[in-house]
Scaffold this active site. Structure first.
Site, PDB file in Angstrom:
ATOM      1  N   HIS A  43       0.842  -1.200   0.000  1.00  0.00           N
ATOM      2  CA  HIS A  43       0.000   0.000   0.000  1.00  0.00           C
ATOM      3  C   HIS A  43       0.876   1.249   0.000  1.00  0.00           C
ATOM      4  O   HIS A  43       2.098   1.183   0.149  1.00  0.00           O
ATOM      5  CB  HIS A  43      -0.989  -0.002   1.165  1.00  0.00           C
ATOM      6  CG  HIS A  43      -0.368  -0.029   2.525  1.00  0.00           C
ATOM      7  ND1 HIS A  43       0.381   1.008   3.030  1.00  0.00           N
ATOM      8  CD2 HIS A  43      -0.388  -0.975   3.503  1.00  0.00           C
ATOM      9  CE1 HIS A  43       0.780   0.714   4.248  1.00  0.00           C
ATOM     10  NE2 HIS A  43       0.343  -0.487   4.561  1.00  0.00           N
ATOM     11  N   ASP A  48      -4.990   4.819   9.632  1.00  0.00           N
ATOM     12  CA  ASP A  48      -5.272   4.261  10.956  1.00  0.00           C
ATOM     13  C   ASP A  48      -6.486   3.336  10.888  1.00  0.00           C
ATOM     14  O   ASP A  48      -7.355   3.514  10.022  1.00  0.00           O
ATOM     15  CB  ASP A  48      -5.553   5.378  11.959  1.00  0.00           C
ATOM     16  CG  ASP A  48      -4.343   6.261  12.211  1.00  0.00           C
ATOM     17  OD1 ASP A  48      -3.212   5.760  12.060  1.00  0.00           O
ATOM     18  OD2 ASP A  48      -4.530   7.445  12.554  1.00  0.00           O
ATOM     19  N   TYR A  76      -8.664  15.053   3.199  1.00  0.00           N
ATOM     20  CA  TYR A  76      -9.363  14.314   4.245  1.00  0.00           C
ATOM     21  C   TYR A  76     -10.602  15.069   4.721  1.00  0.00           C
ATOM     22  O   TYR A  76     -10.647  16.298   4.691  1.00  0.00           O
ATOM     23  CB  TYR A  76      -8.460  14.111   5.472  1.00  0.00           C
ATOM     24  CG  TYR A  76      -7.218  13.297   5.239  1.00  0.00           C
ATOM     25  CD1 TYR A  76      -7.202  11.927   5.481  1.00  0.00           C
ATOM     26  CD2 TYR A  76      -6.036  13.898   4.799  1.00  0.00           C
ATOM     27  CE1 TYR A  76      -6.047  11.178   5.292  1.00  0.00           C
ATOM     28  CE2 TYR A  76      -4.876  13.158   4.605  1.00  0.00           C
ATOM     29  CZ  TYR A  76      -4.891  11.803   4.850  1.00  0.00           C
ATOM     30  OH  TYR A  76      -3.748  11.066   4.659  1.00  0.00           O
ATOM     31  N   TYR A 179      -0.014  14.644   9.612  1.00  0.00           N
ATOM     32  CA  TYR A 179      -0.822  13.831  10.516  1.00  0.00           C
ATOM     33  C   TYR A 179      -2.062  14.626  10.914  1.00  0.00           C
ATOM     34  O   TYR A 179      -1.968  15.634  11.618  1.00  0.00           O
ATOM     35  CB  TYR A 179      -0.022  13.424  11.758  1.00  0.00           C
ATOM     36  CG  TYR A 179       1.021  12.375  11.471  1.00  0.00           C
ATOM     37  CD1 TYR A 179       0.706  11.021  11.536  1.00  0.00           C
ATOM     38  CD2 TYR A 179       2.311  12.738  11.098  1.00  0.00           C
ATOM     39  CE1 TYR A 179       1.654  10.052  11.252  1.00  0.00           C
ATOM     40  CE2 TYR A 179       3.267  11.776  10.815  1.00  0.00           C
ATOM     41  CZ  TYR A 179       2.934  10.435  10.891  1.00  0.00           C
ATOM     42  OH  TYR A 179       3.872   9.470  10.600  1.00  0.00           O
ATOM     43  N   LEU A 200     -12.462   9.940  10.513  1.00  0.00           N
ATOM     44  CA  LEU A 200     -11.473  10.389   9.535  1.00  0.00           C
ATOM     45  C   LEU A 200     -11.655   9.606   8.248  1.00  0.00           C
ATOM     46  O   LEU A 200     -11.670   8.379   8.258  1.00  0.00           O
ATOM     47  CB  LEU A 200     -10.046  10.183  10.074  1.00  0.00           C
ATOM     48  CG  LEU A 200      -8.910  10.628   9.154  1.00  0.00           C
ATOM     49  CD1 LEU A 200      -8.976  12.133   8.880  1.00  0.00           C
ATOM     50  CD2 LEU A 200      -7.553  10.266   9.759  1.00  0.00           C
TER      51      LEU A 200
END
Length: 314
Positions: A43, A48, A76, A179, A200
């Site tokens: 990947h 997460d 995101y 992050y 998320l």
């Protein structure tokens, strides 16, 4: 001595998987590898377990070019719980502090502005970055905190979506190495109330089309359909793949005639016309523009091989 036989199919391409919540990126990767019976898979930047959304999975020779997706920007959608800070900066962690939410709309707007553009970010202890050969989250699980240097990142766009009660929803378009959990944790501290991620979703990676994303359930349905129809599963699965060079789609293309490409594929730099003055390039050969690898323009203006596609016998 006979050459060891490779396990699985020589299938090459990129699957845009819509990662489900609650699974690790590696668990999802292994499922896709088994479904495709691929000999290799990797990947391009883990999500997460709490997160969902676009996870490009490279199969076969495409794994050689996955590094170029790691360098790409991403978008995101995130929902934060205000008033609570956790040790992992998300809902999977333990609450370590609770404070009242008292900021004004003006204070929120001002705080958000500080996260736009070129900024520096100190990675969370609960990340896969390494310190002295060991992942940070391994130290964190032992209750050990190690020094981390601030890293430069770019937040191209930080959109306010809504603020209702103790929930804040944002959309973030950011550079590699960002992050989102850390942005939310830092924002919570700036607002004086603390915050952590409860939802998320990765919306996009690079320029990949959102409508090409597929779920694990869809892949499993196609396998069942193929069995019912008496056809190989690959007949239904393989058309879902993006080209193996799609991770490097942002780089310019240099096309080599077949008389030159044979030298390039043997590891030699070659001269060509129409190449940029410097930098990495995607290299194709012949009139059909077949992708053969990545090259870099050297000091003499030649295209030097950097990553080559291996052509396996059928």
């Amino acid at each position: 001595m006979s050459r060891p036989r490779r396990r699985g199919r020589d299938i090459h391409g990129v699957l845009l998987l819509d990662k489900p919540q609650g699974m690790s990126s590696n668990d999802v990767l292994q499922k896709v590898k088994r479904i495709y019976n691929a000999n290799r898979a990797g990947h391009t930047g883990a999500l997460d377990p709490l997160a969902t959304g676009m996870l490009p999975i490279c199969l076969g020779e495409a794994t050689k070019f996955s590094q170029y997706l790691l360098d790409s920007d991403k978008r995101y959608r995130v929902i934060a719980r205000l008033g609570q800070r956790t040790d992992t900066s998300d809902a999977d962690g333990q609450i370590v502090q609770e404070r009242p939410v008292t900021f004004s709309a003006e204070q929120l707007a001002s705080a958000l502005e500080t996260f736009r553009g070129d900024i520096e970010q100190i990675p969370s202890m609960y990340s896969a970055l390494k310190y002295q050969g060991k992942k940070l989250y391994e130290y964190a699980r032992q209750g050990i905190e190690v020094p981390r240097e601030a890293r430069p990142i770019t937040v191209y766009e930080l959109l306010f979506i809504r603020h209702e009660g103790n929930e804040l929803e944002l959309e973030v378009h950011c550079s590699k190495g960002t992050y989102i959990r850390t942005i939310i944790d830092d924002l919570g501290e700036k607002l004086g109330c603390g915050a952590h991620v409860t939802y998320l979703r990765r919306l996009t990676v690079s320029k990949y089309p959102v409508d090409r994303m597929v779920t694990l359930e869809h892949l499993q349905t196609l396998v069942a359909q193929a069995e019912q129809q008496g056809v190989p599963a690959a007949q239904l699965l393989d058309p879902l793949l993006m080209p193996m060079d799609s991770p490097a789609s942002d780089y310019p293309v240099v096309n080599l005639p077949l008389t030159s490409s044979v030298y390039f594929k043997n590891g030699n730099p070659v001269r060509t016309t129409g190449a940029p003055l410097k930098g990495l390039v995607r290299v194709t050969e012949g009139e059909d523009d077949k992708f053969i690898g990545m090259g870099e323009i050297d000091d003499e203006g030649r295209v030097a091989p950097r990553r080559l596609v291996v052509e396996y016998p059928a």
